[in-house]
Enzyme design. Structure first.
Site, PDB file in Angstrom:
ATOM      1  N   TYR A 199      37.581  39.785  40.193  1.00 48.74           N
ATOM      2  CA  TYR A 199      37.457  40.668  41.351  1.00 48.74           C
ATOM      3  C   TYR A 199      36.873  39.913  42.535  1.00 48.74           C
ATOM      4  CZ  TYR A 199      32.391  41.172  40.537  1.00 48.74           C
ATOM      5  OH  TYR A 199      31.040  40.942  40.380  1.00 48.74           O
ATOM      6  N   CYS A 200      37.072  40.481  43.727  1.00 46.80           N
ATOM      7  CA  CYS A 200      36.534  39.918  44.959  1.00 46.80           C
ATOM      8  C   CYS A 200      36.378  41.057  45.964  1.00 46.80           C
ATOM      9  CB  CYS A 200      37.440  38.804  45.496  1.00 46.80           C
ATOM     10  SG  CYS A 200      39.141  39.340  45.790  1.00 46.80           S
ATOM     11  N   THR A 201      36.214  40.754  47.227  1.00 44.74           N
ATOM     12  CA  THR A 201      35.910  41.788  48.215  1.00 44.74           C
ATOM     13  C   THR A 201      37.072  42.744  48.434  1.00 44.74           C
ATOM     14  OG1 THR A 201      34.441  40.236  49.341  1.00 44.74           O
ATOM     15  CG2 THR A 201      35.082  42.207  50.554  1.00 44.74           C
TER      16      THR A 201
END
Length: 337
Positions: A199-201
């Site tokens: 996951y990331c922003t």
């Protein structure tokens, strides 16, 4: 075509933004797709965004587009139509709407052509960025959380992880995405039989990371659809418990969206519980750090007593110091401790 670049000073642009009375909506989006002439695509889209009053940061490359922007709320629908019509690959693209939004995230439109929309350091011609892991929606993320056969991997930088992350997520300790990719592969070599959830922003880094993990032989690879922004929005809409805790760091004037009330980090100067990022007020430093209100007042927004002293140097001396430090290409980056 005229007016393809901003020609107004930042000071005037900020003043104009603060004087606006109509609310703005902050939106981010990205898409990996082939753009044969990135410069022509950029120039045409730039003029359309200017006409809609768009501010923000947009990167365009032959591999796709990555954008974080704000637009007058009355123009949101027109913006959607403009994006959808820019290329068939963008028709119906998911737009991530900011969660904790004051509409003051950007004051100018900067649209740049780059080699890649996310610098990844990958030069393997056999790598296929479109061969991505499976998307996980908010409910599916929660279902996989806490399972012994599943590892959540944070593909953001250390300063982003510091203020907020999914519970028990693995941190890949680096300041650049290009460093993180091989590092993540090494850290997970003994976990190839597990589910890897990245996951990331907003989704753009973890989507490419999921493709890279598959390229490196990992089979059970997933990534959070729309990143933290979309996860938090959908979890709230659907009444789901939030498994991401703390603050979501964002790369605009807000420097963070509050997801939960949990405060996971501490003031870098006195150690008090705090998660407010800022840049050092000393223009010869500009370091990103966490500072509580008390230390903000004590150090005048600077990260150290040295910077507090430097900030008050005569202008000529301060400019000389800045020029000297600019010779070190890494000095004004987030790599510094």
């Amino acid at each position: 075509m005229e007016n393809l670049h901003n020609k107004i000073s930042n000071k005037e642009l900020k003043e104009r933004l603060m004087a606006e009375t109509e609310p703005r909506t902050t939106i981010s989006f990205y898409k990996y797709f082939n753009i044969p002439d990135a410069q022509a695509f950029r120039d045409e889209l730039y003029q359309k965004f200017v006409d809609l009053g768009v501010f923000g940061r947009v990167y365009i490359a032959t591999e796709g587009i990555n954008a974080q922007i704000s637009v007058p709320t009355s123009n949101v629908e027109a913006l959607k139509e403009t994006i959808y019509a820019a290329d068939p690959a963008l028709d119906g693209i998911r737009l991530n709407y900011a969660i904790d939004d004051d509409g003051k995230s950007f004051w100018v439109l900067r649209m740049k052509v780059r080699d890649k929309v996310v610098a990844d350091g990958i030069d393997d011609p056999t790598f296929d960025p479109s061969d991505v892991g499976a998307y996980l929606k908010a409910a599916e993320v929660n279902e996989m959380m806490g399972r012994e056969d599943t590892i959540f991997v944070d593909m953001r930088n250390h300063y982003e992880y510091e203020v907020g992350h999914f519970k028990d997520a693995l941190e890949v300790p680096s300041t650049t995405f290009r460093e993180q990719l091989p590092m993540a592969v090494d850290m997970l070599q003994d976990s190839k039989d597990k589910n890897i959830v990245m996951y990331c922003t907003g989704g753009i880094r973890c989507e490419k990371a999921s493709a890279y993990m598959k390229h490196e032989g990992f089979e059970n690879v997933y990534h959070v659809e729309g990143g933290i922004i979309e996860y938090a929005r959908k979890a709230e809409e659907e009444g789901l418990p939030l498994e991401f805790i703390g603050k979501n760091f964002v790369f605009d004037e807000r420097m963070g969206e509050r997801i939960t009330d949990d405060v996971l980090s501490h003031c870098h100067q006195c150690g008090k519980v705090n998660d407010d990022h800022k840049n050092c007020h000393n223009p010869a430093c500009h370091r990103l750090f966490i500072q509580c209100p008390e230390c903000d007042e004590k150090f005048e927004g600077c990260c150290s007593e040295q910077c507090q002293t430097e900030m008050h140097l005569p202008k000529e001396e301060l400019n000389k110091l800045i020029q000297e430090r600019m010779k070190d290409k890494d000095f004004f980056t987030k790599k510094r401790a």
